[in-house]
Design an enzyme around this catalytic site. Structure first.
Site, short mmCIF file in Angstrom:
data_model
loop_
_atom_site.label_atom_id
_atom_site.label_comp_id
_atom_site.label_asym_id
_atom_site.label_seq_id
_atom_site.Cartn_x
_atom_site.Cartn_y
_atom_site.Cartn_z
N HIS A 4 -76.99 38.59 39.02
CA HIS A 4 -78.01 39.43 38.40
C HIS A 4 -77.79 40.91 38.67
O HIS A 4 -77.88 41.73 37.76
CB HIS A 4 -79.41 39.03 38.87
CG HIS A 4 -80.46 39.81 38.17
ND1 HIS A 4 -80.85 39.52 36.89
CD2 HIS A 4 -81.16 40.90 38.54
CE1 HIS A 4 -81.75 40.41 36.51
NE2 HIS A 4 -81.96 41.25 37.49
N ASN A 50 -74.94 40.58 33.78
CA ASN A 50 -76.32 40.98 33.59
C ASN A 50 -76.37 42.09 32.54
O ASN A 50 -75.88 41.90 31.43
CB ASN A 50 -76.94 41.41 34.93
CG ASN A 50 -78.42 41.74 34.82
OD1 ASN A 50 -79.16 41.03 34.17
ND2 ASN A 50 -78.83 42.81 35.45
N GLU A 51 -76.88 43.22 32.86
CA GLU A 51 -77.03 44.32 31.90
C GLU A 51 -75.82 45.25 32.01
O GLU A 51 -75.89 46.34 32.57
CB GLU A 51 -78.35 45.06 32.13
CG GLU A 51 -79.56 44.17 31.85
CD GLU A 51 -80.89 44.81 32.22
OE1 GLU A 51 -80.90 45.77 33.04
OE2 GLU A 51 -81.93 44.35 31.71
N GLU A 184 -84.68 37.86 30.05
CA GLU A 184 -85.76 38.60 30.71
C GLU A 184 -86.71 39.09 29.63
O GLU A 184 -86.27 39.54 28.56
CB GLU A 184 -85.25 39.83 31.47
CG GLU A 184 -84.43 39.58 32.69
CD GLU A 184 -84.03 40.90 33.36
OE1 GLU A 184 -84.73 41.92 33.14
OE2 GLU A 184 -83.03 40.90 34.10
N TRP A 222 -89.70 37.64 33.35
CA TRP A 222 -89.14 38.36 34.50
C TRP A 222 -90.22 38.51 35.58
O TRP A 222 -90.98 39.47 35.60
CB TRP A 222 -88.61 39.72 34.06
CG TRP A 222 -88.18 40.62 35.18
CD1 TRP A 222 -88.69 41.83 35.51
CD2 TRP A 222 -87.12 40.38 36.12
NE1 TRP A 222 -88.05 42.37 36.61
CE2 TRP A 222 -87.06 41.49 36.99
CE3 TRP A 222 -86.21 39.32 36.30
CZ2 TRP A 222 -86.14 41.57 38.03
CZ3 TRP A 222 -85.31 39.42 37.34
CH2 TRP A 222 -85.27 40.53 38.18
#
Length: 262
Positions: A4, A50-51, A184, A222
């Site tokens: 994450h 993740n992002e 999320e 989230w």
């Protein structure tokens, strides 16, 4: 199982200069993870990243990436898939989740290129959703949401916007056999005492959850383990108590009333 937040070694270095180094490290990490969990059955899913984004100077790039930045993202998704598949066994056909730039749904629609995968039909796409950001990420800036309910006069990122965006994701991915995780979504709690504000919190989560389900997206709220005003948490992780009930009820109402597409 996912990575994450990695401290930024990957997530903030989607660029040509760092690409080779990051790919090598990501392959090493996911090879170890995949070997450890290979005996587990198909209820276990791996999510590679993740992002993913880049830093240009002191600024993180949350908007449109350059071609070289997008190429780095694609290399990291491919490295993840290659590493897992190479371990064989259950991992040869395990369902794997890959991410768009910053996990943005709009960047997914722009040009999310799925990795090459020898296991046909075992890739899933992940996006995150927090629009409108002034509502979801602040307890003070904007406290109301829900144009159709008359909870707000704003037209920014209201129900029609969600319907349109989730419908596009369904057409681009779900209808073509690529499942989409809403990995999320959520909002901070804006109040624990103001009834009108609590209605907005509850309705927002109800609407997003229902709309996601009806578009064939799989929604994951989230909950960052910190309940209270200005926080995303709903459950007290120390006691197990449901600390923010109005938000919980919103999620459950949307989940129970929404129907997955055939």
């Amino acid at each position: 199982v996912n990575c994450h937040w990695d401290g930024g070694w990957l997530e903030l270095h989607a660029n040509a200069k760092d690409k080779e180094r990051v790919v090598e490290k990501e392959k090493a990490i996911w090879t170890q993870i995949a070997r450890e969990f290979e005996p587990y059955g198909q209820r276990l899913i791996f999510a590679g990243n993740n992002e993913i984004r880049n830093k240009r100077g002191d600024n993180e790039v949350w908007g449109e990436p350059m071609a070289s930045e997008r190429e780095a993202l694609e290399a990291y998704n491919q490295a993840f898939v290659d590493a897992v598949r190479a371990t064989g066994g259950n991992n040869a056909v395990r369902n794997l989740v890959v991410q768009s730039w910053c996990c943005s749904p709009w960047r997914a629609l722009d040009a999310l290129t799925l990795p090459v995968d020898p296991a046909d039909g075992h890739l899933m796409a992940e996006v995150h959703f927090y629009d409108p950001i002034d509502f979801t990420h602040s307890a003070d800036k904007v406290k109301t949401w829900g144009l159709r309910k008359g909870y707000t006069e704003s037209t920014l990122n209201q129900e029609d916007y969600i319907d349109d965006l989730f419908g596009r994701l369904r057409s681009a991915f779900v209808d073509k056999g690529v499942p989409v995780l809403l990995g999320e979504y959520g909002t901070v709690c804006h109040s624990l005492s103001d009834a009108a504000v609590k209605k907005c919190d509850r309705y927002y989560l109800e609407y997003v959850t229902r709309a996601a389900k009806e578009a064939g997206l799989v929604p994951f709220y989230w909950d960052n383990g910190q309940p209270g005003v200005g926080m995303f948490g709903i459950i007290n992780r120390h006691t197990g108590a449901m600390s923010v009930r109005h938000m919980y009820y919103g999620i459950m109402k949307g989940a129970c009333e929404g129907s997955c597409p055939d």
